[in-house]
Design a protein around this motif. Structure first.
Motif, PDB file in Angstrom:
ATOM      1  N   ASP A 335       0.829  -1.211   0.000  1.00  0.00           N
ATOM      2  CA  ASP A 335       0.000   0.000   0.000  1.00  0.00           C
ATOM      3  C   ASP A 335       0.859   1.255   0.000  1.00  0.00           C
ATOM      4  O   ASP A 335       2.070   1.204   0.231  1.00  0.00           O
ATOM      5  CB  ASP A 335      -0.895   0.039   1.255  1.00  0.00           C
ATOM      6  CG  ASP A 335      -2.075  -0.904   1.149  1.00  0.00           C
ATOM      7  OD1 ASP A 335      -2.456  -1.219   0.009  1.00  0.00           O
ATOM      8  OD2 ASP A 335      -2.596  -1.323   2.195  1.00  0.00           O
ATOM      9  N   GLU A 367      -7.280  -1.532  11.558  1.00  0.00           N
ATOM     10  CA  GLU A 367      -8.471  -1.200  10.767  1.00  0.00           C
ATOM     11  C   GLU A 367      -8.908   0.247  10.975  1.00  0.00           C
ATOM     12  O   GLU A 367      -9.333   0.926  10.039  1.00  0.00           O
ATOM     13  CB  GLU A 367      -9.622  -2.138  11.147  1.00  0.00           C
ATOM     14  CG  GLU A 367      -9.378  -3.600  10.831  1.00  0.00           C
ATOM     15  CD  GLU A 367      -9.594  -3.912   9.355  1.00  0.00           C
ATOM     16  OE1 GLU A 367      -9.964  -2.992   8.597  1.00  0.00           O
ATOM     17  OE2 GLU A 367      -9.392  -5.072   8.964  1.00  0.00           O
ATOM     18  N   ARG A 370      -6.489   2.681   9.243  1.00  0.00           N
ATOM     19  CA  ARG A 370      -6.728   2.597   7.799  1.00  0.00           C
ATOM     20  C   ARG A 370      -8.018   3.313   7.420  1.00  0.00           C
ATOM     21  O   ARG A 370      -8.117   3.936   6.366  1.00  0.00           O
ATOM     22  CB  ARG A 370      -6.779   1.122   7.361  1.00  0.00           C
ATOM     23  CG  ARG A 370      -5.436   0.400   7.474  1.00  0.00           C
ATOM     24  CD  ARG A 370      -5.545  -1.048   6.995  1.00  0.00           C
ATOM     25  NE  ARG A 370      -5.832  -1.105   5.555  1.00  0.00           N
ATOM     26  CZ  ARG A 370      -4.916  -1.033   4.613  1.00  0.00           C
ATOM     27  NH1 ARG A 370      -3.629  -0.893   4.937  1.00  0.00           N
ATOM     28  NH2 ARG A 370      -5.252  -1.102   3.344  1.00  0.00           N
ATOM     29  N   ASP A 371      -9.009   3.219   8.282  1.00  0.00           N
ATOM     30  CA  ASP A 371     -10.285   3.877   8.038  1.00  0.00           C
ATOM     31  C   ASP A 371     -10.134   5.394   8.050  1.00  0.00           C
ATOM     32  O   ASP A 371     -10.723   6.107   7.227  1.00  0.00           O
ATOM     33  CB  ASP A 371     -11.278   3.433   9.118  1.00  0.00           C
ATOM     34  CG  ASP A 371     -12.718   3.566   8.666  1.00  0.00           C
ATOM     35  OD1 ASP A 371     -12.955   3.583   7.445  1.00  0.00           O
ATOM     36  OD2 ASP A 371     -13.605   3.658   9.526  1.00  0.00           O
ATOM     37  N   GLN A 374      -8.724   6.383   4.869  1.00  0.00           N
ATOM     38  CA  GLN A 374      -9.482   5.842   3.734  1.00  0.00           C
ATOM     39  C   GLN A 374      -8.638   4.892   2.881  1.00  0.00           C
ATOM     40  O   GLN A 374      -8.619   4.968   1.649  1.00  0.00           O
ATOM     41  CB  GLN A 374     -10.037   6.990   2.878  1.00  0.00           C
ATOM     42  CG  GLN A 374     -10.938   7.924   3.658  1.00  0.00           C
ATOM     43  CD  GLN A 374     -11.429   9.121   2.856  1.00  0.00           C
ATOM     44  OE1 GLN A 374     -11.158   9.223   1.668  1.00  0.00           O
ATOM     45  NE2 GLN A 374     -12.139  10.021   3.504  1.00  0.00           N
ATOM     46  N   LEU A 375      -7.951   3.969   3.562  1.00  0.00           N
ATOM     47  CA  LEU A 375      -7.088   3.014   2.876  1.00  0.00           C
ATOM     48  C   LEU A 375      -7.796   1.712   2.524  1.00  0.00           C
ATOM     49  O   LEU A 375      -7.221   0.856   1.851  1.00  0.00           O
ATOM     50  CB  LEU A 375      -5.863   2.692   3.749  1.00  0.00           C
ATOM     51  CG  LEU A 375      -4.866   3.835   3.936  1.00  0.00           C
ATOM     52  CD1 LEU A 375      -3.870   3.495   5.033  1.00  0.00           C
ATOM     53  CD2 LEU A 375      -4.139   4.133   2.635  1.00  0.00           C
ATOM     54  N   GLY A 376      -9.031   1.542   2.985  1.00  0.00           N
ATOM     55  CA  GLY A 376      -9.762   0.316   2.691  1.00  0.00           C
ATOM     56  C   GLY A 376      -9.364  -0.814   3.621  1.00  0.00           C
ATOM     57  O   GLY A 376      -8.527  -0.649   4.514  1.00  0.00           O
ATOM     58  N   PRO A 377      -9.955  -2.004   3.413  1.00  0.00           N
ATOM     59  CA  PRO A 377      -9.634  -3.155   4.272  1.00  0.00           C
ATOM     60  C   PRO A 377      -8.162  -3.511   4.168  1.00  0.00           C
ATOM     61  O   PRO A 377      -7.538  -3.316   3.126  1.00  0.00           O
ATOM     62  CB  PRO A 377     -10.505  -4.284   3.700  1.00  0.00           C
ATOM     63  CG  PRO A 377     -11.557  -3.608   2.896  1.00  0.00           C
ATOM     64  CD  PRO A 377     -10.940  -2.343   2.379  1.00  0.00           C
ATOM     65  N   ARG A 378      -7.611  -4.034   5.241  1.00  0.00           N
ATOM     66  CA  ARG A 378      -6.203  -4.413   5.197  1.00  0.00           C
ATOM     67  C   ARG A 378      -6.019  -5.594   4.246  1.00  0.00           C
ATOM     68  O   ARG A 378      -6.872  -6.496   4.172  1.00  0.00           O
ATOM     69  CB  ARG A 378      -5.685  -4.749   6.590  1.00  0.00           C
ATOM     70  CG  ARG A 378      -6.456  -5.829   7.318  1.00  0.00           C
ATOM     71  CD  ARG A 378      -5.906  -6.029   8.718  1.00  0.00           C
ATOM     72  NE  ARG A 378      -6.680  -7.040   9.427  1.00  0.00           N
ATOM     73  CZ  ARG A 378      -6.360  -7.498  10.625  1.00  0.00           C
ATOM     74  NH1 ARG A 378      -5.299  -7.033  11.234  1.00  0.00           N
ATOM     75  NH2 ARG A 378      -7.096  -8.410  11.215  1.00  0.00           N
ATOM     76  N   ARG A 408     -15.756   7.728   9.556  1.00  0.00           N
ATOM     77  CA  ARG A 408     -16.452   7.629   8.282  1.00  0.00           C
ATOM     78  C   ARG A 408     -17.395   8.793   8.059  1.00  0.00           C
ATOM     79  O   ARG A 408     -17.753   9.090   6.932  1.00  0.00           O
ATOM     80  CB  ARG A 408     -17.262   6.325   8.246  1.00  0.00           C
ATOM     81  CG  ARG A 408     -16.397   5.081   8.339  1.00  0.00           C
ATOM     82  CD  ARG A 408     -17.259   3.838   8.174  1.00  0.00           C
ATOM     83  NE  ARG A 408     -16.415   2.648   8.207  1.00  0.00           N
ATOM     84  CZ  ARG A 408     -16.382   1.811   9.221  1.00  0.00           C
ATOM     85  NH1 ARG A 408     -17.120   2.032  10.277  1.00  0.00           N
ATOM     86  NH2 ARG A 408     -15.600   0.761   9.178  1.00  0.00           N
TER      87      ARG A 408
END
Length: 424
Positions: A335, A367, A370-371, A374-378, A408
């Protein structure tokens, strides 16, 4: 050999070949399964070792010796920096929160410092669990205001307060109130009536003022641009004037000057998102003040300090003059995260300050972090051929179901609502 026998022999060779291929494929599969099992066993062993260290530190955190408790808190913090272990932490949440409160309320010096550092680590491990930050806010606020507490501990409590409320506060009115509280602290570095910096501000006090100013800027990244512009310009004096921040650039302390420069960039970025001509009449004065620091060559400043100051203020000056933010790409695993706005830079820096060298692994595994970005699911939540793994941790299930998570629901700098209305 007869023709029939040759044919039979040939057929036998073909069958043998297929048999060898099948055998080879089976060996490959078994080998792959063995490697996976071995990897999982190694991971389980590593987890056991981390958990053993954690349990030992939890025991030591209850000892009578202050030095033992400090070492235990430090060990817990370092484990949480480097390891994402939400289910393990969830099962010990009340114990850990109790350690934070006791160390900050009753401890002295370094015990308070490490207690304050532990507070946001817990929230980051548990995904911004509702109510945790509010439970810790009051004793952190009380400690920051207590002048009998040393400056370093008060500074760490400021940083913890800013990050806790960044992670877990959706009420804009409450954010504004906390920002006003932070101003009462860094106002100690405002210029006096004769436009001179207050002589009484020591280096230790300057560190406290810089942390309060950075926390003010972090909360600013959550305030919608329209609201912020109104609060800066409608005469209610909810926020300091830009001249106050320009005065902070004259502080004798590097950390205050740099925090002030970054805050000025944050103010302009937020204001320009709503009104491209925001503070346009002040730009000339701002550029002059920033340019002096971007080209500062005073020998009485340490060479390292001059270098850091010039680098920061060159970026600020470029933003003031050309509206161009510095851009940095952070790579981790498969990533990458692009920091392309002052607000994202500031948020990333605040999280780095608490995560330290563990930030890279947290970006891959955590998680909640990442949220935020806004990196999405690991990636390791995906199985073979991109299919999601069925097994999820308790926290991951909680994250999926928590549609109201602030990470979010509140924009974080880049996507501010330019049409927002002030309802304070």
């Amino acid at each position: 050999m007869s023709r029939r026998n040759k044919k039979a022999a040939g057929k036998g060779r073909i069958n043998d070949s297929n048999s060898e291929d099948e055998s080879f494929d089976n060996v490959s599969v078994y080998s792959h399964v063995s490697e996976v099992a071995s990897s999982e066993a190694a991971e389980d062993l590593a987890n056991e070792r981390f958990e053993e260290k954690f349990e030992k530190a939890l025991e030591q955190a209850t000892e009578k010796s202050a030095q033992t408790r400090i070492q235990a808190l430090q060990a817990i913090c370092e484990l949480l920096m480097h390891r994402y272990m939400p289910d393990f932490v969830e099962d010990r949440k009340m114990t850990l929160m109790d350690f934070v409160e006791k160390s900050v309320r009753r401890g002295k010096g370094q015990e308070q410092v490490w207690g304050a550092r532990l507070a946001p680590l817990l929230v980051l491990q548990l995904g911004g669990e509702e109510g945790m930050s509010k439970a810790m806010n009051q004793f952190l606020l009380t400690t920051v205001q207590d002048k009998a507490v040393n400056f370093d501990a008060r500074a760490k409590c400021c940083a913890a307060l800013g990050l806790l409320n960044f992670l877990d506060c959706e009420d804009i009115g409450a954010l504004v109130q906390l920002m006003q509280f932070f101003e009462t602290i860094f106002a100690g570095s405002y210029l006096r009536g004769d436009d001179k910096s207050p002589i009484s501000v020591t280096a230790e006090a300057g560190t406290l003022h810089a942390e309060a100013l950075s926390a003010w800027g972090l909360l600013l990244t959550l305030v919608p641009s329209g609201d912020f512009v109104s609060l800066m310009t409608n005469g209610q004096h909810k926020f300091p004037s830009i001249k106050k921040f320009l005065g902070l650039l004259q502080s004798p302390h590097l950390d205050v000057r740099m925090a002030a420069g970054e805050t000025i960039a944050l103010i302009l970025e937020s204001g320009r998102a709503h009104d491209e001509n925001f503070l346009e009449e002040e730009i000339g004065e701002m550029c002059d003040a920033v340019k002096q620091l971007a080209t500062d060559s005073h020998k009485y400043r340490a060479k390292r300090d001059r270098k850091a100051q010039r680098a920061t203020f060159r970026d600020v000056l470029r933003y003031l003059e050309e509206d161009i933010s510095p851009e940095i790409s952070i790579r981790f695993g498969h990533d990458s995260l692009t920091l392309d706005a002052w607000s994202i830079h500031h948020q990333y820096s605040a999280l780095c300050a608490v995560m330290g060298p563990g930030m890279t692994s947290q970006l891959q595994e955590n998680e909640f972090i990442r949220d935020i970005f806004q990196l999405g699911p690991r990636p390791n939540n995906m199985g073979i051929n991109g299919n999601a793994k069925v097994k999820q941790s308790k926290l991951e299930r909680h994250l999926v179901n928590a549609a109201a998570f602030k990470a979010r629901s509140i924009t974080r700098g880049k996507n501010r609502d330019k049409r927002s209305a002030v309802v304070l």
